[in-house]
Design a protein around this motif. Structure first.
Motif, PDB file in Angstrom:
ATOM      1  N   PHE A 100      -1.922  -7.085  -5.844  1.00 17.85           N
ATOM      2  CA  PHE A 100      -2.877  -5.781  -6.031  1.00 17.85           C
ATOM      3  C   PHE A 100      -2.074  -4.617  -5.447  1.00 17.85           C
ATOM      4  O   PHE A 100      -2.720  -3.719  -4.982  1.00 17.85           O
ATOM      5  N   THR A 139       3.347  -9.556   1.836  1.00 13.43           N
ATOM      6  CA  THR A 139       4.404  -8.512   1.710  1.00 13.43           C
ATOM      7  C   THR A 139       3.666  -6.956   1.997  1.00 13.43           C
ATOM      8  O   THR A 139       2.518  -6.770   1.910  1.00 13.43           O
ATOM      9  N   GLU A 140       4.410  -6.175   2.530  1.00 18.22           N
ATOM     10  CA  GLU A 140       4.269  -4.765   2.478  1.00 18.22           C
ATOM     11  C   GLU A 140       5.405  -4.069   1.948  1.00 18.22           C
ATOM     12  O   GLU A 140       6.482  -4.404   1.769  1.00 18.22           O
ATOM     13  N   ARG A 141       5.292  -2.627   1.735  1.00 18.72           N
ATOM     14  CA  ARG A 141       6.468  -1.759   1.263  1.00 18.72           C
ATOM     15  C   ARG A 141       7.385  -1.613   2.432  1.00 18.72           C
ATOM     16  O   ARG A 141       6.929  -1.596   3.376  1.00 18.72           O
ATOM     17  N   THR A 168      -3.288  -4.885 -10.210  1.00 22.69           N
ATOM     18  CA  THR A 168      -2.937  -3.123 -10.152  1.00 22.69           C
ATOM     19  C   THR A 168      -3.360  -2.682 -11.401  1.00 22.69           C
ATOM     20  O   THR A 168      -3.077  -3.234 -12.384  1.00 22.69           O
TER      21      THR A 168
HETATM   22  P1  NAD Z   1      -4.127   0.399  -1.498  1.00 25.55           P
HETATM   23  O1  NAD Z   1      -3.301   1.773  -1.331  1.00 25.55           O
HETATM   24  O2  NAD Z   1      -5.051   0.408  -0.405  1.00 25.55           O
HETATM   25  O3  NAD Z   1      -3.065  -0.808  -1.080  1.00 25.55           O
HETATM   26  C1  NAD Z   1      -1.878  -0.933  -2.079  1.00 25.55           C
HETATM   27  C2  NAD Z   1      -0.616  -1.582  -1.013  1.00 25.55           C
HETATM   28  O4  NAD Z   1       0.301  -1.778  -1.507  1.00 25.55           O
HETATM   29  C3  NAD Z   1      -0.656  -0.673   0.055  1.00 25.55           C
HETATM   30  O5  NAD Z   1      -0.810  -1.386   1.531  1.00 25.55           O
HETATM   31  C4  NAD Z   1       1.053  -0.298  -0.150  1.00 25.55           C
HETATM   32  O6  NAD Z   1       1.731   0.088   1.046  1.00 25.55           O
HETATM   33  C5  NAD Z   1       1.304  -1.506  -0.679  1.00 25.55           C
HETATM   34  N1  NAD Z   1       2.666  -1.442  -1.351  1.00 25.55           N
HETATM   35  C6  NAD Z   1       3.220  -0.329  -1.901  1.00 25.55           C
HETATM   36  N2  NAD Z   1       4.264  -0.733  -2.384  1.00 25.55           N
HETATM   37  C7  NAD Z   1       4.683  -2.239  -2.092  1.00 25.55           C
HETATM   38  C8  NAD Z   1       5.917  -3.216  -2.270  1.00 25.55           C
HETATM   39  N3  NAD Z   1       6.868  -2.651  -2.915  1.00 25.55           N
HETATM   40  N4  NAD Z   1       5.677  -4.079  -1.650  1.00 25.55           N
HETATM   41  C9  NAD Z   1       4.634  -4.674  -1.291  1.00 25.55           C
HETATM   42  N5  NAD Z   1       3.394  -3.689  -0.864  1.00 25.55           N
HETATM   43  C10 NAD Z   1       3.553  -2.641  -1.468  1.00 25.55           C
HETATM   44  O7  NAD Z   1      -4.780   0.356  -2.725  1.00 25.55           O
HETATM   45  P2  NAD Z   1      -6.037  -0.440  -3.182  1.00 25.55           P
HETATM   46  O8  NAD Z   1      -7.527   0.099  -3.145  1.00 25.55           O
HETATM   47  O9  NAD Z   1      -5.922  -1.839  -2.341  1.00 25.55           O
HETATM   48  O10 NAD Z   1      -5.678  -0.757  -4.796  1.00 25.55           O
HETATM   49  C11 NAD Z   1      -4.494  -1.482  -5.093  1.00 25.55           C
HETATM   50  C12 NAD Z   1      -4.385  -1.475  -6.544  1.00 25.55           C
HETATM   51  O11 NAD Z   1      -5.544  -2.475  -7.262  1.00 25.55           O
HETATM   52  C13 NAD Z   1      -4.629  -0.166  -7.235  1.00 25.55           C
HETATM   53  O12 NAD Z   1      -3.797  -0.295  -8.438  1.00 25.55           O
HETATM   54  C14 NAD Z   1      -6.328  -0.319  -7.751  1.00 25.55           C
HETATM   55  O13 NAD Z   1      -6.484   0.390  -8.840  1.00 25.55           O
HETATM   56  C15 NAD Z   1      -6.167  -1.902  -8.139  1.00 25.55           C
HETATM   57  N6  NAD Z   1      -7.854  -2.167  -7.893  1.00 25.55           N
HETATM   58  C16 NAD Z   1      -7.895  -3.293  -9.040  1.00 25.55           C
HETATM   59  C17 NAD Z   1      -9.167  -3.867  -9.208  1.00 25.55           C
HETATM   60  C18 NAD Z   1      -9.341  -4.763  -9.893  1.00 25.55           C
HETATM   61  O14 NAD Z   1     -10.312  -5.531 -10.252  1.00 25.55           O
HETATM   62  N7  NAD Z   1      -8.380  -5.157 -11.102  1.00 25.55           N
HETATM   63  C19 NAD Z   1      -9.972  -3.676  -7.978  1.00 25.55           C
HETATM   64  C20 NAD Z   1      -9.864  -2.740  -6.977  1.00 25.55           C
HETATM   65  C21 NAD Z   1      -8.699  -2.036  -7.005  1.00 25.55           C
END
Ligand code: NAD
Length: 267
Positions: free
Chosen positions: A75, A33-35, A98
């Motif tokens: 995530f 999925t994506e937004r 997340t």
């Molecule tokens: P990113 O911004 O690259 O990816 C997030 C994605 O989610 C984007 O592509 C966005 O379009 C999508 N999105 C937004 N709303 C959505 C929806 N309603 N439905 C589906 N998709 C949707 O960010 P990232 O670097 O991949 O990090 C994402 C999250 O993971 C952050 O909160 C980050 O802190 C966390 N993170 C956690 C760990 C861990 O070990 N727990 C490690 C790395 C990142």
């Protein structure tokens, strides 16, 4: 085969999750999925992740994917809690990475776990970092209070906050073992004529430069010997592989809310 939905499949973590599923033998991508409004909607998730076409098109409709899946990994920066409720109602395993969740969100995950859902939530999915927490606790307990503890973390030059959340957690492990207080006993950097180091402090040092993904060292130093525990992350795959390990763990787990230390058997 465990069939997995990746929420936020075009994100930095989403792409690495899709790529790691494509390379595994026991996991299959069941949906992505994506937004709403994303330029990646309708594209093949495998192509977006730069692996190969996997026959799974990215959609904005999470709910329509649930019947063909066993688990969801989220995530995304989207509707994480709403997704978790929907997935729990259909009996899917849920892995959430997340990090911006509120206390209310965490409570809701606990409630879902208490009412029959299988969930892993962790703010750091790196297997190595979770082992570092464990080893730091073991070292602090075994070495005792005679050892001075300093924590050194290094990250890329775009990171805005310091020290890192992981470095804070490492200091909390040590303050927990020693019965100290984080706000009072952690000393951030040293400059000028600060005098000799006191016994009751943990030095905290944040290095920033280049493209460093994330390094953490816990230094235990006494007269005559020192022990250094170091973890270095070199790619986001460390988090993706940890999340896949969590999915496999949930396949055989009872209902409940777990974290990575449960997954790794470190509790
Ligand atoms: P990113 O911004 O690259 O990816 C997030 C994605 O989610 C984007 O592509 C966005 O379009 C999508 N999105 C937004 N709303 C959505 C929806 N309603 N439905 C589906 N998709 C949707 O960010 P990232 O670097 O991949 O990090 C994402 C999250 O993971 C952050 O909160 C980050 O802190 C966390 N993170 C956690 C760990 C861990 O070990 N727990 C490690 C790395 C990142």
């Amino acid at each position: 085969m465990i069939r997995i939905i990746i929420a936020g499949a075009a994100g930095r973590m989403g792409r690495r999750l899709v790529a790691n599923i494509a390379e595994s033998e026991d996991l299959a991508l069941a949906g992505a999925t994506e937004r709403a409004g994303s330029e990646f909607l309708g594209l093949d998730a495998g192509s977006v992740a730069s692996v190969r076409p996997l026959g799974v098109r990215i959609t904005e409709n999470f709910e329509e994917l649930l019947d063909g899946a066993d688990a969801v990994i989220d995530f995304s920066t989207g509707r994480v809690i709403e997704n978790a409720r929907l997935a729990a109602a259909k009996g899917l395993s849920i892995v959430i990475g997340t990090t911006a969740l509120t206390a209310d969100d965490r409570n809701e995950l606990r409630r879902l776990g208490d009412s029959g859902a299988k969930i892993v939530f962790a703010s750091n999915f790196s297997v190595g970092v979770n082992l570092l927490f464990y080893l730091t606790k073991l070292a602090a307990q075994t070495l005792g209070d005679d050892f001075d503890v300093e924590i050194i973390e290094a990250h890329h030059n775009q990171k805005k906050d310091a020290p890192s959340g992981t470095a804070v957690s490492l200091a909390e492990v040590v303050t927990g073992v020693r019965g100290w207080d984080y706000d009072r006993d952690v000393r951030h950097g040293r400059v000028g004529n600060v005098g000799a180091r006191t016994r009751r402090e943990i030095g905290m040092h944040a290095v920033r430069g280049g493209d460093i993904v994330g390094d953490h060292t816990v230094l235990f130093a006494a007269n005559g010997e020192r022990l250094e525990l170091t973890h270095r992350a070199s790619s986001r795959d460390t988090f993706a592989k940890g999340a896949l390990r969590a999915v496999r763990f949930l396949a055989d787990a009872k209902a409940g809310l777990y974290d990575m230390r449960d997954v790794l058997g470190l509790k």
